[in-house]
Design a protein around this motif. Structure first.
Motif, PDB file in Angstrom:
ATOM      1  N   ARG A   1       0.881  -1.092  -0.219  1.00 18.43           N
ATOM      2  CA  ARG A   1      -0.101   0.006   0.141  1.00 18.43           C
ATOM      3  C   ARG A   1       0.891   1.140   0.086  1.00 18.43           C
ATOM      4  NH1 ARG A   1      -3.130  -3.196  -1.407  1.00 18.43           N
ATOM      5  NH2 ARG A   1      -5.197  -3.846  -0.254  1.00 18.43           N
ATOM      6  N   ASP A   2       0.819   2.098  -1.158  1.00 14.65           N
ATOM      7  CA  ASP A   2       1.393   3.213  -1.180  1.00 14.65           C
ATOM      8  C   ASP A   2       1.294   4.117   0.323  1.00 14.65           C
ATOM      9  OD1 ASP A   2       3.080   2.587  -3.472  1.00 14.65           O
ATOM     10  OD2 ASP A   2       1.805   3.876  -4.579  1.00 14.65           O
ATOM     11  N   THR A   3       2.611   4.719   0.666  1.00 11.15           N
ATOM     12  CA  THR A   3       2.582   5.713   1.770  1.00 11.15           C
ATOM     13  C   THR A   3       3.566   6.725   1.213  1.00 11.15           C
ATOM     14  OG1 THR A   3       4.300   4.372   2.919  1.00 11.15           O
ATOM     15  CG2 THR A   3       2.043   3.965   3.465  1.00 11.15           C
ATOM     16  N   PRO A   4       3.669   7.940   2.000  1.00 14.30           N
ATOM     17  CA  PRO A   4       4.353   8.995   1.684  1.00 14.30           C
ATOM     18  C   PRO A   4       5.924   8.628   1.572  1.00 14.30           C
ATOM     19  CG  PRO A   4       2.654   9.790   2.958  1.00 14.30           C
ATOM     20  CD  PRO A   4       2.507   8.123   2.879  1.00 14.30           C
ATOM     21  N   GLN A   5       6.218   7.506   2.729  1.00 11.96           N
ATOM     22  CA  GLN A   5       7.763   7.453   2.577  1.00 11.96           C
ATOM     23  C   GLN A   5       7.996   5.980   2.073  1.00 11.96           C
ATOM     24  OE1 GLN A   5       5.490   7.081   4.995  1.00 11.96           O
ATOM     25  NE2 GLN A   5       5.910   5.764   6.648  1.00 11.96           N
TER      26      GLN A   5
ATOM     27  N   PHE B   1      14.615   0.317   5.776  1.00 10.28           N
ATOM     28  CA  PHE B   1      13.623  -0.729   5.894  1.00 10.28           C
ATOM     29  C   PHE B   1      13.623  -1.005   4.234  1.00 10.28           C
ATOM     30  CE2 PHE B   1      11.470   2.980   4.734  1.00 10.28           C
ATOM     31  CZ  PHE B   1      10.226   2.733   3.757  1.00 10.28           C
ATOM     32  N   CYS B   2      13.056  -2.190   3.908  1.00  8.76           N
ATOM     33  CA  CYS B   2      13.131  -2.755   2.811  1.00  8.76           C
ATOM     34  C   CYS B   2      11.853  -2.315   1.799  1.00  8.76           C
ATOM     35  CB  CYS B   2      12.868  -4.255   2.768  1.00  8.76           C
ATOM     36  SG  CYS B   2      13.065  -5.163   1.072  1.00  8.76           S
ATOM     37  N   SER B   3      11.960  -1.048   1.414  1.00  9.04           N
ATOM     38  CA  SER B   3      10.947  -0.358   0.651  1.00  9.04           C
ATOM     39  C   SER B   3      10.645  -0.706  -0.680  1.00  9.04           C
ATOM     40  CB  SER B   3      11.251   1.338   0.798  1.00  9.04           C
ATOM     41  OG  SER B   3      12.236   1.418  -0.079  1.00  9.04           O
TER      42      SER B   3
ATOM     43  N   ASP C   1       8.311  -2.029   6.492  1.00 11.22           N
ATOM     44  CA  ASP C   1       7.757  -0.526   6.717  1.00 11.22           C
ATOM     45  C   ASP C   1       8.786  -0.230   7.722  1.00 11.22           C
ATOM     46  OD1 ASP C   1       4.989  -0.568   5.763  1.00 11.22           O
ATOM     47  OD2 ASP C   1       4.540  -2.425   7.299  1.00 11.22           O
ATOM     48  N   PRO C   2       8.812   1.113   7.792  1.00 12.16           N
ATOM     49  CA  PRO C   2       9.895   1.742   8.582  1.00 12.16           C
ATOM     50  C   PRO C   2      10.021   1.113  10.115  1.00 12.16           C
ATOM     51  CG  PRO C   2       8.663   3.427   7.234  1.00 12.16           C
ATOM     52  CD  PRO C   2       7.901   2.192   7.258  1.00 12.16           C
ATOM     53  N   VAL C   3      11.207   0.975  10.450  1.00 10.89           N
ATOM     54  CA  VAL C   3      11.391   0.640  12.009  1.00 10.89           C
ATOM     55  C   VAL C   3      12.295   1.670  12.473  1.00 10.89           C
ATOM     56  CG1 VAL C   3      11.161  -1.803  11.483  1.00 10.89           C
ATOM     57  CG2 VAL C   3      13.478  -0.718  11.257  1.00 10.89           C
TER      58      VAL C   3
END
Length: 289
Positions: free
Chosen positions: A43-47, A93-95, A126-128
């Motif tokens: 799901r696309d997020t700003p980051q 994170f694995c973007s 997701d960012p950690v």
């Protein structure tokens, strides 16, 4: 004779109509629903979207060249896992951008990279936080020492977050995981790449306080720990020697990874119970042989 045939004729004539009248529907899947806090879809997020730029640093490009030399040229896509790990360490994170760059470098369809990243839990999509706390709660850790429930509670009470959440300052991400393979020293947690074992609620809080004191400057929430900028790392052989450790930094004493009880590795905490005599050398043989 007609009276015997007539019921059969009527039954066979109306059977297709009865079958057609039934509700014809099938479920998309017959497997049970698995509850999880991690979606296996993007799901696309700003980051985290395809427009976020990502390129490996010059140092990491040298590491990539070294990694690719381990594989035949026609099978370089086998390096997808170490490259995803390297991208995660650099980006935090694995973007999606990391996955797409790995796919480009290895000349493989992006979907193949997505399949790997969504299958293995080692890839954080997701960012950690700067410190990624992974608490084991499987059977040995539930039963060993004070039990993993007490460790989970100590972490939640001290940081004010529950499993699956990140602190507001972006310093800690706390997750519950399955067995991490240190069962003999249970209960334990993994923080980034390091194992901390033989924990008690008190030693867990002491460790968290030391990490907080060592954090120093403000960190952007959810960016994670960056790598790829260490001038001392010139090849893969240098990674892990003096970089990436989270103790003895900035003058703050953080307990070294391993058992927090004082014992060495997984030796009996009460002392040796066997192999206590002088070991035989290669020149000495048993007298009864």
């Amino acid at each position: 004779m007609a009276s015997k045939i007539t019921p059969y004729v009527f039954r066979t004539a109306f059977r297709p109509a009865r079958i057609a009248s039934r509700l014809q529907c099938r479920a998309f899947t017959a497997s049970p629903r698995v509850a999880s806090d991690a979606l296996q879809v993007h799901r696309d997020t700003p980051q985290n979207n395809a427009s976020v730029p990502f390129k490996f640093t010059e140092q990491n490009n040298r590491l990539i060249d070294e990694i690719l030399k381990r594989y035949p040229p026609q099978y370089k896509k086998a390096a997808v896992m170490p490259l995803l790990d390297l991208g995660q360490r650099q980006h935090g994170f694995c973007s999606l951008s990391v996955m797409n760059e790995v796919a480009r470098l290895l000349e493989m369809p992006p979907m193949r990279v997505y399949e790997v990243a969504t299958f293995y839990t080692m890839y954080n999509r997701d960012p950690v936080g700067k410190y990624h706390l992974q608490a084991c709660t499987t059977t040995p850790c539930q039963l060993g020492g004070c039990g993993s429930d007490a460790i989970m509670k100590a972490i939640s009470d001290h940081l004010g977050i529950k499993a699956g959440q990140t602190t507001k300052d972006g310093l800690f991400t706390f997750v519950e995981v399955e067995c991490l393979g240190a069962c003999v020293n249970a209960p334990m947690v993994q923080i980034n790449d390091d194992y901390y074992e033989d924990l008690t609620p008190e030693s867990m809080v002491t460790l968290l306080k030391a990490l907080q004191a060592n954090a120093g400057e403000e960190v952007e929430p959810g960016t994670g720990a960056l790598t790829g900028e260490d001038k001392n790392v010139k090849s893969g052989a240098d990674v892990g020697k003096h970089s990436g450790r989270i103790y003895d930094k900035g003058g703050v004493k953080i307990p070294s990874p391993g058992p927090m009880s004082g014992r060495k590795t997984c030796e009996n905490i009460a002392g040796l119970t066997n192999l206590t005599s002088e070991p035989w050398s290669t020149e000495v043989f048993r007298k009864d042989l």
